[in-house]
Motif scaffolding. Structure first.
Motif, PDB file in Angstrom:
ATOM      1  N   ARG A 273       0.859  -1.141   0.032  1.00 23.38           N
ATOM      2  CA  ARG A 273       0.035  -0.025  -0.024  1.00 23.38           C
ATOM      3  C   ARG A 273       0.949   1.357   0.187  1.00 23.38           C
ATOM      4  O   ARG A 273       0.232   2.290  -0.116  1.00 23.38           O
ATOM      5  N   GLU A 274       2.278   1.294   0.258  1.00 19.22           N
ATOM      6  CA  GLU A 274       3.058   2.457   0.123  1.00 19.22           C
ATOM      7  C   GLU A 274       3.373   2.627  -1.257  1.00 19.22           C
ATOM      8  O   GLU A 274       4.004   3.744  -1.437  1.00 19.22           O
ATOM      9  N   ASP A 276       3.081   3.580  -5.118  1.00 18.04           N
ATOM     10  CA  ASP A 276       2.173   4.146  -5.957  1.00 18.04           C
ATOM     11  C   ASP A 276       2.678   4.137  -7.339  1.00 18.04           C
ATOM     12  O   ASP A 276       3.393   4.995  -7.698  1.00 18.04           O
ATOM     13  N   ARG A 277       2.553   3.081  -8.019  1.00 22.68           N
ATOM     14  CA  ARG A 277       3.246   2.987  -9.375  1.00 22.68           C
ATOM     15  C   ARG A 277       2.594   3.985 -10.616  1.00 22.68           C
ATOM     16  O   ARG A 277       3.401   4.336 -11.367  1.00 22.68           O
ATOM     17  N   SER A 278       1.552   4.587 -10.461  1.00 18.48           N
ATOM     18  CA  SER A 278       1.225   5.442 -11.354  1.00 18.48           C
ATOM     19  C   SER A 278       1.660   6.776 -11.237  1.00 18.48           C
ATOM     20  O   SER A 278       2.046   7.487 -12.254  1.00 18.48           O
ATOM     21  N   ARG A 279       2.300   7.028 -10.011  1.00 18.90           N
ATOM     22  CA  ARG A 279       3.027   8.131 -10.046  1.00 18.90           C
ATOM     23  C   ARG A 279       4.685   7.782  -9.716  1.00 18.90           C
ATOM     24  O   ARG A 279       5.532   8.761  -9.321  1.00 18.90           O
ATOM     25  N   SER A 280       4.903   6.584  -9.612  1.00 25.81           N
ATOM     26  CA  SER A 280       6.596   6.016  -9.250  1.00 25.81           C
ATOM     27  C   SER A 280       6.870   6.784  -7.882  1.00 25.81           C
ATOM     28  O   SER A 280       7.709   7.131  -7.764  1.00 25.81           O
ATOM     29  N   TRP A 282       7.231   5.832  -3.709  1.00 26.53           N
ATOM     30  CA  TRP A 282       7.029   5.055  -2.614  1.00 26.53           C
ATOM     31  C   TRP A 282       6.927   5.989  -1.197  1.00 26.53           C
ATOM     32  O   TRP A 282       7.602   6.880  -0.985  1.00 26.53           O
ATOM     33  N   THR A 283       5.705   6.071  -0.409  1.00 24.85           N
ATOM     34  CA  THR A 283       5.301   7.211   0.565  1.00 24.85           C
ATOM     35  C   THR A 283       5.503   6.295   1.825  1.00 24.85           C
ATOM     36  O   THR A 283       4.512   5.355   2.030  1.00 24.85           O
ATOM     37  N   THR A 296       9.031  10.512   1.131  1.00 27.07           N
ATOM     38  CA  THR A 296       8.601   9.844  -0.254  1.00 27.07           C
ATOM     39  C   THR A 296       9.832   9.756  -0.991  1.00 27.07           C
ATOM     40  O   THR A 296      10.917  10.457  -0.856  1.00 27.07           O
ATOM     41  N   ARG A 312       2.970  -8.585  -6.931  1.00 27.66           N
ATOM     42  CA  ARG A 312       1.901  -7.249  -6.691  1.00 27.66           C
ATOM     43  C   ARG A 312       1.041  -7.786  -5.725  1.00 27.66           C
ATOM     44  O   ARG A 312       0.043  -7.258  -5.751  1.00 27.66           O
TER      45      ARG A 312
END
Length: 464
Positions: A273-274, A276-280, A282-283, A296, A312
């Motif tokens: 859940r950390e 976000d592949r659409s925005r590349s 890792w948060t 980030t 995934r």
């Protein structure tokens, strides 16, 4: 003003309900004595009775337990041992003697506290420390910090002195524990920090398990234990090549550490859940970072390729044997990889983080951006740290893209690496590595041709 207690009052005193609730259950009740200031008869709901003296010492409210209550003494005695039962008259004599010590600047509870501490073993105090220790912000310790403390207690401190009374621990014993792991500098540092934090906590006024800290002001015996290892370019290339085909997940974790510069626990405990592949991106939430601030990390193409090896699914990306916990087999896997690489000097996973920051400086990345990439507190002024709220998102992305290119196209390619090391000035190199992908690929090709040319000239010269 409190009335003088009498023998009849002591004999008939009972526990009463709490104030404001006359019909409620009885609670612990205290009857003050008007004759000796601070002396109280304490009656418990069970009927048990005892004498206590309440007083102030060094601006702190304290309590001295004198002992149980007896209504009368059948046979006179010359000396009543501490903690033995006393009549009202005997309790007044003991309380008056204690107040005399207080007037002389002596804490009458000190001896009792020392005797109580002498009965507490190091293991018992360590268990309290792990439960009650708080950060400077009065927050619970992070799970990783607790795990590190437990490792030091179980593996070294309690193994050596766990059954010893904490009051009897000597400085020589503590130095001996640190010397027992001197061949592992990182562990010696961890044990030193644990001992310092533990005995400082035990000696703090709030805890008061011991009167003074035997480890106060003790620094590391040698600066040689400081960790300054930075991998060379050839070592970076060998490490990248050696982890290409596994084993999973350790090899992938190592590559993630090298590409992102984040901490071992942060990568190992990465969750789906950390990402976000659409925005590349890792948060990480603040609870996952050392400085408790959200962070980030830009995911480059090479980093996403490594993540794809893990699939995934939900939960932890790198899982342990049970399937529902994070991977934790770093030590054994690292030893196997270290033997395979056979570097001239030992290295640790944390050295990769230091390597990333050092090489980013070599590539011309400003210090504040390097700090932002590794989620370090900026080295600027306190005023700057307070007012500068810029998130450096774009700068971090550019720095990690540049670093990813450096690892995959320079350090891991021997000809390009040798050509890079031959460069007298690296301005054009820095311009190229920050340029568009096509321009960077052309520059890498030029470096490769330049190295072949240099090798050809050298070979021709030797032949002649």
């Amino acid at each position: 003003m409190a009335k003088d207690l009498t023998a009849a009052t002591v004999r008939t005193a009972k526990a009463r309900p709490a104030k404001g609730d006359p019909t409620g259950p009885v609670v612990r009740t205290e009857y003050p004595d008007g004759q000796v200031r601070g002396l109280h008869l304490v009656v418990y709901p069970t009927g048990r009775r005892s004498w206590v003296l309440r007083f102030r010492f060094n601006d702190r409210t304290k309590k001295l337990t004198i002992g149980p209550v007896i209504d009368e003494r059948l046979a006179p005695v010359d000396l009543i041992p501490e903690g033995e039962a006393r009549t009202l008259a005997e309790a007044r004599i003991a309380a008056s003697a204690a107040r005399t010590l207080i007037a002389q600047g002596i804490d009458p509870t000190a001896k009792a506290e020392q005797e109580a501490a002498r009965a507490i073993t190091v293991r018992e105090a360590a268990n309290r420390f792990l439960v009650e220790k708080r950060t400077k912000r009065n927050e619970p310790l992070r799970p990783n910090t607790l795990a590190n403390y437990r490792t030091c207690f179980d593996g070294f401190i309690c193994k050596a002195i766990g059954t010893s009374p904490i009051q009897d621990v000597t400085l020589a014993q503590l130095h001996g524990i640190i010397r027992s792991c001197a061949d592992r500098p990182s562990m010696a540092n961890a044990v030193h920090r644990t001992i310092s934090a533990f005995f400082g906590w035990c000696a703090s006024p709030r805890v008061g398990i011991i009167g003074s800290n035997p480890f106060s002001g003790i620094k590391l015996e040698s600066s040689d234990s400081k960790l300054t290892r930075v991998l060379s370019l050839s070592e970076i290339g060998k490490l990248w090549t050696a982890t290409k085909d596994g084993p999973f997940p350790f090899a992938t974790i190592v590559r993630m550490l090298l590409l992102t510069g984040q901490r071992k626990e942060e990568v190992s405990q990465l969750t789906a859940r950390e990402i976000d592949r659409s925005r590349s991106l890792w948060t990480m939430a603040g609870a996952r970072t050392k400085n408790r601030e959200a962070h980030t990390v830009h995911l480059t193409a090479a980093t996403l390729e490594e993540l794809d090896k893990a699939g995934r699914g939900d939960g932890f990306v790198f899982r342990g044997r049970s399937g529902d916990t994070a991977y934790a087999g770093h030590k054994r896997a690292h030893d196997i990889l270290e033997a395979k690489l056979a570097f001239d000097k030992p290295w640790t996973l944390h050295d990769l983080r230091r390597t990333v920051k050092t090489r980013l400086a070599e590539l011309g990345v400003p210090s504040d951006v390097r700090d932002a990439v590794l989620n370090h507190k900026s080295g600027g002024s306190r005023m700057d740290a307070h007012y500068n709220q810029h998130d450096y998102c774009e700068e971090k992305r550019d720095a990690l893209i540049m670093w990813s290119r450096f690892v995959t196209d320079v350090a891991s390619d021997e000809q390009v690496r040798l050509a890079y090391e031959r460069l007298k000035t690296r301005k054009r190199f820095r311009d190229a590595i920050n340029a568009r992908p096509a321009q960077w690929r052309r520059y890498v090709s030029l470096l490769r041709r330049y190295q072949r040319f240099c090798e050809h000239v050298t070979t021709s010269h030797v032949t002649e």
